[in-house]
Design a protein around this motif. Sequence first.
Motif, mmCIF file in Angstrom:
data_model
loop_
_atom_site.group_PDB
_atom_site.id
_atom_site.type_symbol
_atom_site.label_atom_id
_atom_site.label_comp_id
_atom_site.label_asym_id
_atom_site.label_seq_id
_atom_site.Cartn_x
_atom_site.Cartn_y
_atom_site.Cartn_z
ATOM 1 N N PRO A 44 -10.636 -5.166 8.139
ATOM 2 C CA PRO A 44 -9.611 -5.065 7.089
ATOM 3 C C PRO A 44 -8.293 -5.745 7.462
ATOM 4 N N ASN A 45 -7.838 -5.580 8.694
ATOM 5 C CA ASN A 45 -6.540 -6.161 9.056
ATOM 6 C C ASN A 45 -6.553 -7.680 9.012
ATOM 7 N N ALA A 46 -7.569 -8.276 9.629
ATOM 8 C CA ALA A 46 -7.650 -9.750 9.643
ATOM 9 C C ALA A 46 -7.774 -10.294 8.225
ATOM 10 N N CYS A 47 -8.497 -9.581 7.356
ATOM 11 C CA CYS A 47 -8.677 -10.063 5.980
ATOM 12 C C CYS A 47 -7.373 -9.968 5.190
ATOM 13 N N VAL A 48 -6.657 -8.856 5.329
ATOM 14 C CA VAL A 48 -5.371 -8.730 4.617
ATOM 15 C C VAL A 48 -4.437 -9.857 5.066
ATOM 16 N N ASN A 95 0.144 -4.122 7.483
ATOM 17 C CA ASN A 95 -0.838 -4.437 6.436
ATOM 18 C C ASN A 95 -0.832 -3.402 5.311
ATOM 19 N N ARG A 96 -0.475 -2.173 5.634
ATOM 20 C CA ARG A 96 -0.283 -1.177 4.572
ATOM 21 C C ARG A 96 0.847 -1.638 3.648
ATOM 22 N N GLU A 97 1.915 -2.162 4.249
ATOM 23 C CA GLU A 97 3.044 -2.682 3.453
ATOM 24 C C GLU A 97 2.602 -3.832 2.557
ATOM 25 N N ARG A 98 1.772 -4.695 3.118
ATOM 26 C CA ARG A 98 1.278 -5.836 2.314
ATOM 27 C C ARG A 98 0.484 -5.330 1.114
ATOM 28 N N LEU A 99 -0.412 -4.369 1.347
ATOM 29 C CA LEU A 99 -1.229 -3.837 0.238
ATOM 30 C C LEU A 99 -0.354 -3.144 -0.797
ATOM 31 N N LEU A 100 0.680 -2.478 -0.279
ATOM 32 C CA LEU A 100 1.592 -1.747 -1.159
ATOM 33 C C LEU A 100 2.363 -2.686 -2.091
ATOM 34 N N SER A 101 2.517 -3.924 -1.679
ATOM 35 C CA SER A 101 3.303 -4.891 -2.464
ATOM 36 C C SER A 101 2.496 -5.507 -3.613
ATOM 37 N N MET A 102 1.191 -5.199 -3.699
ATOM 38 C CA MET A 102 0.351 -5.865 -4.705
ATOM 39 C C MET A 102 0.564 -5.242 -6.091
ATOM 40 N N PRO A 103 0.858 -6.061 -7.097
ATOM 41 C CA PRO A 103 0.995 -5.516 -8.459
ATOM 42 C C PRO A 103 -0.377 -5.234 -9.075
ATOM 43 N N MET A 104 -0.399 -4.515 -10.190
ATOM 44 C CA MET A 104 -1.666 -4.196 -10.861
ATOM 45 C C MET A 104 -2.192 -5.362 -11.687
ATOM 46 N N THR A 105 -1.284 -6.158 -12.235
ATOM 47 C CA THR A 105 -1.696 -7.318 -13.035
ATOM 48 C C THR A 105 -0.762 -8.482 -12.728
ATOM 49 N N ALA A 106 -1.189 -9.671 -13.108
ATOM 50 C CA ALA A 106 -0.331 -10.849 -12.953
ATOM 51 C C ALA A 106 -0.736 -11.879 -13.997
ATOM 52 N N ARG A 107 0.120 -12.863 -14.202
ATOM 53 C CA ARG A 107 -0.188 -13.955 -15.136
ATOM 54 C C ARG A 107 -0.010 -15.277 -14.431
#
Length: 241
Positions: A44-48, A95-107
């Motif tokens: 998981p870490n390397a992939c994130v 990497n938790r911080e990185r995942l936390l930054s992901m929005p639910m949708t994007a355009r």
Amino acid sequence: MRIAVFADVHGNLEALTAVLQDMATRAPERVLFLGDAVGYGPDPNACVEKIFEVADTVVAGNHDHGALELTSTAHFNPFAQGAILWTQNVLTGENRERLLSMPMTAREGELFLVHATPERPEAWAYLLYEEEARRQLKFFEEKACLYGHTHRSLGFVGDGNNVRLTTERLLTFQDQFRYIVNVGSVGQPRDSDPDAAYCLYDTREKVLSFHRVPYNYRITQEKMRAAGLPAFLIQRLQVGV
Ligand SMILES: [Fe+2]
């Protein structure tokens, strides 16, 4: 402009590496990731880290939220629950911080991006059939919605009233239609093909193409065994179900 789109890596570094190498030969100007960086797989870490290095835009998946305990994992099967607990334990703070930054949708121009469904992204519903796809067309305004979550690469072509499912490997967007496209899964395909999946979209030609890339899943399986991940998850990589 060529846009590469991938989803559902699920901690499978070997599959991700193979896809990124294949993608690089097509020199996309933009790279989009549709969620589920982690869960199931041993890296998981390397992939994130890799995903955040290459992707220009990302959206969150249910396993990303599961790893952060942002969503209930009650709907996960017991194997997925076991793997998400393992993932929670090994994921670094960064990497938790990185995942936390992901929005639910994007355009992205004429593309709407979501992991599960446009209607209620946080419900994590599975969009597999024409009737459901017809309903979902009302919940985004763009020409096409690209999504993941089911781990099956396929497309729906709709004119508002009628929707048909297509498994054609090349879709040329027509003026009179709108599209919902599942880009398939990099790290755990479930459409009876174990090869890693991703899509390319050419904005000038308006052509979307589906791609499959073989990778050495035996290495991933060996790592999963060493990590004590569930046998069913190890086994399914070689059959793609
Ligand atoms: Fe997934």
